[in-house]
Enzyme design. Structure first.
Site, PDB file in Angstrom:
ATOM      1  N   HIS A 110       0.834  -1.204   0.000  1.00  0.00           N
ATOM      2  CA  HIS A 110       0.000   0.000   0.000  1.00  0.00           C
ATOM      3  C   HIS A 110       0.866   1.249   0.000  1.00  0.00           C
ATOM      4  O   HIS A 110       2.080   1.194   0.223  1.00  0.00           O
ATOM      5  CB  HIS A 110      -0.929   0.021   1.221  1.00  0.00           C
ATOM      6  N   ASP A 112       0.560   5.200   1.768  1.00  0.00           N
ATOM      7  CA  ASP A 112      -0.191   5.705   2.922  1.00  0.00           C
ATOM      8  C   ASP A 112      -1.259   6.721   2.528  1.00  0.00           C
ATOM      9  O   ASP A 112      -0.987   7.677   1.795  1.00  0.00           O
ATOM     10  CB  ASP A 112       0.776   6.313   3.941  1.00  0.00           C
ATOM     11  N   HIS A 274       4.675   0.031   0.111  1.00  0.00           N
ATOM     12  CA  HIS A 274       5.426  -0.708   1.121  1.00  0.00           C
ATOM     13  C   HIS A 274       4.552  -1.783   1.755  1.00  0.00           C
ATOM     14  O   HIS A 274       3.318  -1.733   1.658  1.00  0.00           O
ATOM     15  CB  HIS A 274       6.008   0.228   2.192  1.00  0.00           C
ATOM     16  N   ARG A 289       5.460   6.203  13.931  1.00  0.00           N
ATOM     17  CA  ARG A 289       5.326   6.739  12.565  1.00  0.00           C
ATOM     18  C   ARG A 289       4.770   8.148  12.571  1.00  0.00           C
ATOM     19  O   ARG A 289       3.796   8.434  13.278  1.00  0.00           O
ATOM     20  CB  ARG A 289       4.406   5.832  11.741  1.00  0.00           C
TER      21      ARG A 289
END
Ligand code: SIN
Length: 300
Positions: A110, A112, A274, A289
């Site tokens: 995917h 983000d 990723h 994150r």
């Protein structure tokens, strides 16, 4: 502290970048991210990110404040619509798996927040506790994914727009992922506390082939959240989506990063996908994150 590099053969003065794979990815040396970086160093880090698409730093010792300060050098923070950050730091999303958890966050290809009107520009992931084995992250080069299509296929995909949704995961009906709405589990229910996204739009349409606003290069903008092509049914769209996902993530289009505690990755969501591997049963992995807001994708 940074020292000037004198060799004329190197593209950078303040940092060193060493590729980790043929397709994308480089480790950056010579930078202590806990420092207040000069504009020159930051410009080189950003240039390396544009060139390598995902960059990695080792052995960083960052407080949450320092992580946030580094992230703010990239742009405006994108607050995750489905969950709150860690206590005291709404900017930081904790991505955690413990021995009691079966699933991990992001175990599907995917990019983000691709369902948002303005998807993520870069994501900055810091390894706080890394298992002794496993838990690597894979990245794919979405420029290469586009450039290695045949001219006929390139012409065809340039005319398409994707429809993506936070609650859709194109992996045989699986529903476990940070961006997947109802879908992040741990022993007690959720690894990331899911909340109502309020007015944030969780379905978005974007060009399938987008132009990177900084490099001008075209890349395939697709991921497991992609549900169908605009003005087409899911049944009509699915064979081509499946082909493009397989093509994007062919081994020769990827790199794989082995984390250590203190490693930090910055990936450019505008030209990569990723996937976080789930191969560390009975171990704990804790990552922090921060995501930076991007532009509305466009095609030119
Ligand atoms: C994610 O942002 O999808 C998680 C990546 C990872 O934990 O390696």
């Amino acid at each position: 502290m940074q020292t000037a590099e004198t060799s004329a053969s190197r593209p950078y003065r303040w940092i060193e970048a060493n590729s980790i794979a043929g397709a994308l990815g480089a480790e950056i040396d010579g930078v202590d991210l806990s420092c207040d970086l000069t504009d020159e160093v930051m410009a080189e880090i950003r240039a390396a990110s544009l060139r390598h698409q995902v960059i990695f730093f080792r052995d960083q010792k960052l407080t949450p404040e320092q992580h946030v300060a580094f992230a703010r050098r990239w742009g405006e923070i994108l607050y995750f619509p489905l969950s709150d950050g860690i206590e005291g730091y709404p900017e930081i999303l904790e991505v955690k798996k413990t021995p009691a958890d079966k699933k991990n966050v992001g175990n599907f290809w995917h990019t983000d927040q691709m369902f948002a009107v303005r998807p993520a520009m870069v994501s900055i992931l810091y390894g706080r506790q890394v298992p002794p084995f496993g838990g690597d992250t894979m990245f794919s080069n979405q420029y290469l994914a586009y450039e290695t299509l045949s001219p006929g296929m390139q012409r065809m995909v340039r005319g398409l727009r994707t429809v993506s949704s936070s609650s859709h995961l194109n992996r045989g009906g699986g529903e476990d992922g940070m961006d997947g709405g109802k879908s992040v589990f741990d022993s007690t229910g959720t690894a990331i506390k899911i909340r109502d996204p309020g007015s944030a739009r969780m379905t978005g349409a974007h060009p399938l082939v987008r132009t990177h606003p900084e490099t001008g290069r075209k890349s395939l903008f697709i991921g497991s959240h992609t549900h169908n092509f605009e003005d087409m049914t899911e049944e009509e769209s699915r064979p081509l989506i499946d082909f493009l996902m397989r093509h994007s993530t062919r081994p020769e289009h990827t790199c794989r990063f082995r984390w250590r505690t203190g490693s930090l990755a910055v990936w450019d969501n505008r030209c990569t996908q990723h996937l976080a591997l789930n191969d560390y049963p009975n171990e704990t992995r804790v990552m922090h994150r921060i995501t930076i807001l991007g532009d509305e994708p466009f095609a030119s």
